[in-house]
Motif scaffolding. Structure first.
Motif, mmCIF file in Angstrom:
data_model
loop_
_atom_site.group_PDB
_atom_site.id
_atom_site.type_symbol
_atom_site.label_atom_id
_atom_site.label_comp_id
_atom_site.label_asym_id
_atom_site.label_seq_id
_atom_site.Cartn_x
_atom_site.Cartn_y
_atom_site.Cartn_z
ATOM 1 N N VAL A 83 -68.250 -133.782 51.470
ATOM 2 C CA VAL A 83 -66.929 -133.261 51.111
ATOM 3 C C VAL A 83 -66.790 -133.299 49.591
ATOM 4 C CG1 VAL A 83 -64.458 -133.522 51.382
ATOM 5 C CG2 VAL A 83 -65.984 -134.088 53.287
ATOM 6 N N ILE A 84 -66.680 -132.139 48.969
ATOM 7 C CA ILE A 84 -66.587 -132.027 47.522
ATOM 8 C C ILE A 84 -65.327 -131.236 47.186
ATOM 9 C CG2 ILE A 84 -67.718 -131.199 45.432
ATOM 10 C CD1 ILE A 84 -69.271 -133.409 46.769
ATOM 11 N N SER A 85 -64.614 -131.669 46.156
ATOM 12 C CA SER A 85 -63.407 -130.957 45.731
ATOM 13 C C SER A 85 -63.750 -129.521 45.361
ATOM 14 C CB SER A 85 -62.769 -131.664 44.530
ATOM 15 O OG SER A 85 -62.386 -132.977 44.884
ATOM 16 N N ASP A 86 -62.849 -128.601 45.696
ATOM 17 C CA ASP A 86 -63.103 -127.176 45.483
ATOM 18 C C ASP A 86 -63.410 -126.854 44.027
ATOM 19 O OD1 ASP A 86 -62.703 -126.766 48.145
ATOM 20 O OD2 ASP A 86 -60.643 -126.015 47.948
ATOM 21 N N GLU A 87 -62.784 -127.560 43.097
ATOM 22 C CA GLU A 87 -62.966 -127.233 41.682
ATOM 23 C C GLU A 87 -64.375 -127.514 41.183
ATOM 24 O OE1 GLU A 87 -60.914 -130.111 39.002
ATOM 25 O OE2 GLU A 87 -60.291 -131.014 40.906
ATOM 26 N N TYR A 88 -65.159 -128.269 41.975
ATOM 27 C CA TYR A 88 -66.522 -128.599 41.560
ATOM 28 C C TYR A 88 -67.571 -127.852 42.373
ATOM 29 C CZ TYR A 88 -64.039 -132.327 39.199
ATOM 30 O OH TYR A 88 -63.170 -133.030 38.407
ATOM 31 N N LEU A 89 -67.167 -126.918 43.213
ATOM 32 C CA LEU A 89 -68.120 -126.140 43.982
ATOM 33 C C LEU A 89 -68.767 -125.058 43.113
ATOM 34 C CD1 LEU A 89 -66.252 -125.728 47.393
ATOM 35 C CD2 LEU A 89 -68.114 -127.300 46.831
ATOM 36 N N ILE A 90 -69.921 -124.603 43.525
ATOM 37 C CA ILE A 90 -70.687 -123.653 42.731
ATOM 38 C C ILE A 90 -69.942 -122.336 42.541
ATOM 39 C CG2 ILE A 90 -71.916 -122.653 44.712
ATOM 40 C CD1 ILE A 90 -74.436 -122.604 42.922
ATOM 41 N N SER A 91 -69.034 -122.021 43.454
ATOM 42 C CA SER A 91 -68.262 -120.785 43.325
ATOM 43 C C SER A 91 -67.373 -120.793 42.083
ATOM 44 C CB SER A 91 -67.403 -120.570 44.575
ATOM 45 O OG SER A 91 -66.539 -121.677 44.789
ATOM 46 N N GLU A 92 -67.088 -121.975 41.538
ATOM 47 C CA GLU A 92 -66.250 -122.097 40.342
ATOM 48 C C GLU A 92 -67.077 -122.180 39.068
ATOM 49 O OE1 GLU A 92 -62.949 -121.823 40.616
ATOM 50 O OE2 GLU A 92 -63.366 -121.497 42.745
ATOM 51 N N ARG A 93 -68.371 -122.116 39.190
ATOM 52 C CA ARG A 93 -69.252 -122.207 38.027
ATOM 53 C C ARG A 93 -69.132 -120.937 37.181
ATOM 54 N NH1 ARG A 93 -75.611 -122.839 39.168
ATOM 55 N NH2 ARG A 93 -75.302 -120.615 39.625
ATOM 56 N N PRO A 94 -69.227 -121.037 35.840
ATOM 57 C CA PRO A 94 -69.123 -119.850 34.991
ATOM 58 C C PRO A 94 -70.134 -118.775 35.379
ATOM 59 C CG PRO A 94 -69.035 -121.835 33.659
ATOM 60 C CD PRO A 94 -69.373 -122.280 35.049
ATOM 61 N N ALA A 95 -69.721 -117.527 35.293
ATOM 62 C CA ALA A 95 -70.575 -116.410 35.700
ATOM 63 C C ALA A 95 -71.829 -116.308 34.835
ATOM 64 C CB ALA A 95 -69.781 -115.111 35.635
ATOM 65 N N GLU A 96 -71.774 -116.794 33.611
ATOM 66 C CA GLU A 96 -72.916 -116.675 32.699
ATOM 67 C C GLU A 96 -74.128 -117.459 33.180
ATOM 68 O OE1 GLU A 96 -72.215 -120.261 29.464
ATOM 69 O OE2 GLU A 96 -71.361 -118.282 29.039
ATOM 70 N N VAL A 97 -73.909 -118.422 34.093
ATOM 71 C CA VAL A 97 -75.022 -119.236 34.568
ATOM 72 C C VAL A 97 -75.997 -118.398 35.389
ATOM 73 C CG1 VAL A 97 -75.666 -121.280 35.894
ATOM 74 C CG2 VAL A 97 -73.509 -121.248 34.631
ATOM 75 N N ALA A 98 -75.486 -117.447 36.140
ATOM 76 C CA ALA A 98 -76.299 -116.732 37.113
ATOM 77 C C ALA A 98 -77.401 -115.895 36.483
ATOM 78 C CB ALA A 98 -75.421 -115.852 37.993
ATOM 79 N N HIS A 146 -77.821 -124.419 30.753
ATOM 80 C CA HIS A 146 -77.361 -124.643 32.121
ATOM 81 C C HIS A 146 -78.507 -125.254 32.926
ATOM 82 C CE1 HIS A 146 -73.644 -122.474 31.341
ATOM 83 N NE2 HIS A 146 -74.361 -121.503 30.788
ATOM 84 N N TRP A 147 -78.230 -126.359 33.590
ATOM 85 C CA TRP A 147 -79.266 -127.169 34.230
ATOM 86 C C TRP A 147 -79.061 -127.229 35.741
ATOM 87 C CZ3 TRP A 147 -83.111 -129.717 31.272
ATOM 88 C CH2 TRP A 147 -82.952 -129.592 29.887
ATOM 89 N N VAL A 195 -83.753 -129.461 35.405
ATOM 90 C CA VAL A 195 -84.488 -128.266 34.993
ATOM 91 C C VAL A 195 -83.522 -127.298 34.317
ATOM 92 C CG1 VAL A 195 -86.066 -126.438 35.701
ATOM 93 C CG2 VAL A 195 -85.939 -128.551 37.031
ATOM 94 N N GLU A 196 -83.874 -126.852 33.116
ATOM 95 C CA GLU A 196 -83.050 -125.882 32.395
ATOM 96 C C GLU A 196 -83.364 -124.479 32.924
ATOM 97 O OE1 GLU A 196 -81.119 -123.366 30.005
ATOM 98 O OE2 GLU A 196 -83.294 -123.371 29.718
ATOM 99 N N ARG A 197 -82.333 -123.724 33.271
ATOM 100 C CA ARG A 197 -82.523 -122.468 33.989
ATOM 101 C C ARG A 197 -83.190 -121.378 33.159
ATOM 102 N NH1 ARG A 197 -79.926 -120.918 38.480
ATOM 103 N NH2 ARG A 197 -79.336 -118.903 37.560
ATOM 104 N N THR A 198 -82.934 -121.323 31.862
ATOM 105 C CA THR A 198 -83.481 -120.248 31.035
ATOM 106 C C THR A 198 -84.945 -120.481 30.696
ATOM 107 O OG1 THR A 198 -81.310 -119.807 30.081
ATOM 108 C CG2 THR A 198 -83.220 -118.993 28.870
ATOM 109 N N THR A 199 -85.288 -121.688 30.265
ATOM 110 C CA THR A 199 -86.654 -121.988 29.823
ATOM 111 C C THR A 199 -87.503 -122.646 30.897
ATOM 112 O OG1 THR A 199 -86.001 -124.189 29.027
ATOM 113 C CG2 THR A 199 -85.801 -122.346 27.479
#
Length: 405
Positions: free
Chosen positions: A230-245, A252-253, A271-275
């Motif tokens: 059970v995780i608070s909605d504000e910390y779910l991946i759906s709330e992550r900034p769009a630039e991460v994708a 972004h790690w 793991v860093e997503r870009t490099t």
């Protein structure tokens, strides 16, 4: 291939391999091909799970086994070559040559379709150029072997084994003008998996990420299940900034744990997503949320501020509801959690964890490894060329990023 002293037609083996590659079930593929399971198992073992013939259907230029059977029946019934050709839609000259060829006949002079097909199969079974290249080029074989077993940097400890695809593409970079030092990754796999093809040491298959001595069909998959947290909605991946994708912005790690025997020890992974740059968390005293958070903060604060943006974590059992925010886990990055049963949302991290199992196998005590060992392994992973980076290494990409920034 021989079954009970009789050579099995190539068409039957082609049917078996098509079904096996598609579904991965030896028994089902054997039944469709009309051979015994034992025969099919022998084929898979001898070929290392790699189809040892072209799976494409014959183009029609050459007679098929079915056509040869028809020729045999019609010829035995006294039908002339012109009539046989008319019924099969083949020139009479093709039928005449087939019946007259000495290699198509049994010892008593009779035309035997199975003998004719076996002769044709032998005539078309020629070695691949890539396999000959490995056998006859010690320099190329040595380059490949050194990277398969991790002897890339003998002066700096553990360097990590490369995959055949990484080696193949790096060859193009290291030897762009020397075609004798270039070979496909499929040829490397077959040299490791298939009996008798040679060119590389047999035991090197253990350096592959899977560690298997034969190839497993893609259709054989496994589902990993995990209990819902059970995780608070504000910390779910759906709330992550769009630039991460899109991975365009660095910093972004993705993070997770690999767990040791009896769930008593763990190593944290970042793991860093870009490099695709990897950092490992030393957790010698346990992996409760507080311990993971402390190790993560210590490690990630060694980076410049612009490389500490977000962290996407798995909903693992080490995280009680909202534990990450309650203990300041988000400092110095913003923390987000994946959806349950969705490991693909941390695909880069999942891939890295698979690579790490080469160094830290399942069922072992991970607490015995010192921090220096983790640093060596991280250096090894960061020194491996990646396809997604244009076959550059994560270390090279991070250095490039830091220098341009």
């Amino acid at each position: 291939m021989v079954r009970g002293g009789v050579r099995v037609p190539r068409a039957w083996r082609r049917v078996f391999w098509r079904v096996f590659v598609d579904g991965g079930d030896v028994g089902a593929a054997a039944r469709v091909a009309g051979v015994s399971v034992r025969t099919a198992q022998d084929w898979v073992a001898q070929a290392g799970g790699v189809p040892d013939l072209d799976l494409a259907a014959p183009t029609g230029r050459f007679l098929s086994f079915v056509e040869r059977e028809q020729i045999g029946l019609l010829h035995a019934a006294g039908v002339g070559v012109r009539e046989i050709g008319r019924r099969l839609g083949r020139p009479a000259s093709t039928i005449s040559r087939e019946l007259a060829h000495p290699g198509r006949r049994a010892s008593d002079g009779r035309y035997v379709p199975s003998v004719a097909q076996a002769h044709r199969d032998r005539a078309t079974a020629r070695p691949k150029a890539g396999q000959r290249k490995l056998v006859g080029n010690p320099r190329l074989a040595g380059y490949i072997e050194a990277r398969l077993d991790g002897r890339v940097r003998p002066d700096s400890g553990r360097s990590g084994a490369w995959s055949p695809q990484q080696i193949s593409n790096r060859l193009k970079i290291d030897f762009p003008d020397d075609v004798t030092m270039q070979v496909s990754h499929e040829t490397i796999y077959q040299a490791l998996y298939v009996q008798g093809r040679g060119g590389l040491r047999k035991e090197l298959h253990t350096a592959l990420r899977t560690g298997r001595a034969r190839r497993r069909p893609v259709a054989q998959t496994r589902a990993n299940r995990q209990g819902r947290r059970v995780i608070s909605d504000e910390y779910l991946i759906s709330e992550r900034p769009a630039e991460v994708a899109d991975r365009a912005v660095p910093g972004h790690w993705e993070g997770d744990l690999i767990i040791g025997t009896a769930n008593k020890s763990a190593i944290g992974t970042l793991v860093e997503r870009t490099t695709r740059f990897v950092m490992l968390l030393h957790l010698p005293h346990g992996y409760a949320a507080e311990q993971v958070a402390d190790a993560m903060r210590t490690k990630i604060r060694t980076l410049p501020t612009h490389l500490r943006r977000t962290l996407t974590w798995d909903q693992g059992r080490e995280m009680t509801p909202n534990a990450g925010t309650d203990i300041g886990f988000t400092d110095p990055v913003d923390l987000f959690f994946c959806d349950p049963h969705s490991p693909w949302q941390r695909g880069t991290n999942e891939n890295t964890n698979g690579l790490l199992r080469q160094y830290y196998p399942k069922g072992t005590d991970l607490s015995v490894h010192p921090a220096s060992d983790l640093e060596d392994v991280a250096d090894a992973l960061n020194g491996r060329p990646r396809q997604t980076l244009g076959w550059a290494t994560p270390a090279e990409k991070l250095a490039e990023l830091l220098s341009t920034t």
